[in-house]
Write an enzyme that holds these catalytic residues in place. Structure first.
Site, PDB file in Angstrom:
ATOM      1  N   ASP A  79      -9.293  20.368  63.940  1.00 27.91           N
ATOM      2  CA  ASP A  79      -9.182  21.783  64.306  1.00 27.91           C
ATOM      3  C   ASP A  79      -7.730  22.261  64.221  1.00 27.91           C
ATOM      4  O   ASP A  79      -7.474  23.469  64.260  1.00 27.91           O
ATOM      5  CB  ASP A  79      -9.633  21.988  65.768  1.00 27.91           C
ATOM      6  CG  ASP A  79     -11.090  22.402  65.892  1.00 27.91           C
ATOM      7  OD1 ASP A  79     -11.560  23.164  65.026  1.00 27.91           O
ATOM      8  OD2 ASP A  79     -11.738  21.986  66.869  1.00 27.91           O
ATOM      9  N   LYS A 100     -22.079  23.014  61.550  1.00 28.14           N
ATOM     10  CA  LYS A 100     -21.079  21.997  61.193  1.00 28.14           C
ATOM     11  C   LYS A 100     -21.781  20.713  60.758  1.00 28.14           C
ATOM     12  O   LYS A 100     -21.377  20.071  59.777  1.00 28.14           O
ATOM     13  CB  LYS A 100     -20.127  21.745  62.377  1.00 28.14           C
ATOM     14  CG  LYS A 100     -19.159  22.905  62.588  1.00 28.14           C
ATOM     15  CD  LYS A 100     -18.402  22.883  63.903  1.00 28.14           C
ATOM     16  CE  LYS A 100     -17.588  24.182  64.037  1.00 28.14           C
ATOM     17  NZ  LYS A 100     -16.888  24.326  65.317  1.00 28.14           N
ATOM     18  N   GLN A 134     -16.046  21.308  70.677  1.00 23.70           N
ATOM     19  CA  GLN A 134     -16.391  22.721  70.547  1.00 23.70           C
ATOM     20  C   GLN A 134     -15.933  23.487  71.783  1.00 23.70           C
ATOM     21  O   GLN A 134     -16.206  23.091  72.918  1.00 23.70           O
ATOM     22  CB  GLN A 134     -17.911  22.868  70.336  1.00 23.70           C
ATOM     23  CG  GLN A 134     -18.378  24.273  70.060  1.00 23.70           C
ATOM     24  CD  GLN A 134     -17.869  24.820  68.728  1.00 23.70           C
ATOM     25  OE1 GLN A 134     -17.660  24.099  67.772  1.00 23.70           O
ATOM     26  NE2 GLN A 134     -17.656  26.121  68.673  1.00 23.70           N
TER      27      GLN A 134
HETATM   28  N1  GUN Z   1     -14.828  27.804  69.146  1.00 22.68           N
HETATM   29  C1  GUN Z   1     -14.691  28.905  68.372  1.00 22.68           C
HETATM   30  N2  GUN Z   1     -14.068  28.588  67.215  1.00 22.68           N
HETATM   31  C2  GUN Z   1     -13.817  27.263  67.268  1.00 22.68           C
HETATM   32  C3  GUN Z   1     -13.203  26.360  66.371  1.00 22.68           C
HETATM   33  O1  GUN Z   1     -12.733  26.685  65.284  1.00 22.68           O
HETATM   34  N3  GUN Z   1     -13.151  25.065  66.789  1.00 22.68           N
HETATM   35  C4  GUN Z   1     -13.621  24.658  67.993  1.00 22.68           C
HETATM   36  N4  GUN Z   1     -13.502  23.378  68.332  1.00 22.68           N
HETATM   37  N5  GUN Z   1     -14.196  25.481  68.853  1.00 22.68           N
HETATM   38  C5  GUN Z   1     -14.293  26.774  68.483  1.00 22.68           C
END
Ligand code: GUN
Length: 283
Positions: free
Chosen positions: A119, A52, A96
């Site tokens: 998200d 990211k 996350q």
């Molecule tokens: N963990 C697995 N996929 C995601 C996601 O798309 N966003 C976040 N914040 N955590 C995750």
């Protein structure tokens, strides 16, 4: 059979975001900012967070990483979210998941300002998606839709089967397919005669989190198979929820792991962060 190249589509999306970000800087002097919060030292989460950050650099965003120790308290995490909610140079906040067990992810998500919830996990954004009037789309399902569009795969009138009902993927995936007039079925661990249901699918999305769960006998000839899994096989090698080698010859299209859905999730995150920056600046 055609392999859907998520890396390629993702690069195209990120290039578009990069161009628009340049324009936003020139016309308004604004650089979108994303804050990524990671708690503890889950190795998979570490890889995602690094990817990211790299994507932010590529498209020209400012990115801030907050790596907190595993023993961080709920209050400390909530305090950080509140600080980021109030930071003008941060347009998107991503915590996350999964969080260490002692932390309440629902409360943390609820604390994020919905306008910065890139998200699309906050109840406000989930509700808007349900109503079809959204600002942000959830990253993984939207990434899947973008891939389908890129390969001119029509959803309208198709039998779409989603395996998995998580809030992050399964449920919103079903909703986005429905928005495009798919006939959608959600399967899960209590589904009876799973293979009979999945064999009806023109578009099959696997989001179960179990390595090579979808086998050839579960797939209709000519189906489009989308693999959201990020699993490890018996040798510890990265693989998806679909038994790719055996399933691929039955498909019209299939996504590989890695190089399928994963890169698309990040591309959508970049789109959402750019949109957040525009919304927060009334552009
Ligand atoms: N963990 C697995 N996929 C995601 C996601 O798309 N966003 C976040 N914040 N955590 C995750």
């Amino acid at each position: 059979m055609q392999i859907i190249d998520g890396k390629k589509v993702s690069s195209e999306v990120k290039e578009e975001v990069r161009q628009q970000t340049l324009k936003l800087k020139e016309t308004h002097g604004i650089t979108p900012g994303l804050a990524v919060v990671i708690v503890g030292d889950d190795p998979a989460s570490r890889v995602y967070v690094n990817n990211k950050k790299k994507a932010c650099e590529l498209v020209g965003f400012k990115s801030e990483e907050y790596a907190l120790p595993a023993e961080t308290t709920q209050q400390e995490l909530l305090n950080l979210v509140e600080t980021l909610n109030n930071k003008d140079d941060i347009n998107g906040i991503l915590v996350q998941l999964p969080l260490p067990k002692h932390l309440d992810d629902k409360a943390v998500i609820a604390a994020i300002n919905p306008k910065k919830d890139v998200d699309a996990f906050h109840a406000v954004n989930v509700g808007k998606i349900m109503l079809g009037e959204y600002d942000f789309l959830p990253c993984t399902p939207a990434g899947v839709m973008e891939m389908l569009h890129s390969y001119n795969i029509e959803v309208s009138g198709k039998n779409c089967v989603v395996i998995g009902r998580s809030n992050i993927v399964g449920k919103p995936m079903a909703m986005l397919l429905l928005h495009e007039n798919g006939t959608v079925t959600i399967c899960h661990s209590r589904t009876k005669n799973l293979a009979e249901v999945t064999k009806q699918a023109d578009i099959l999305v696997a989001a179960v989190g179990r390595p090579k769960f979808v086998t050839a006998d579960m797939v209709k000839d000519g189906a489009v198979v989308i693999d959201v899994g990020m699993d490890r096989d018996e040798n510890g090698k990265l693989c998806g929820d679909v038994d790719f080698e055996n399933v691929k010859d039955k498909c019209s299209y299939i996504t590989p792991v890695p190089g399928g859905v994963g890169p698309m999730t990040i591309a959508t995150l970049m789109k959402n962060t750019l949109k957040a920056a525009k919304i927060q600046n009334n552009i």
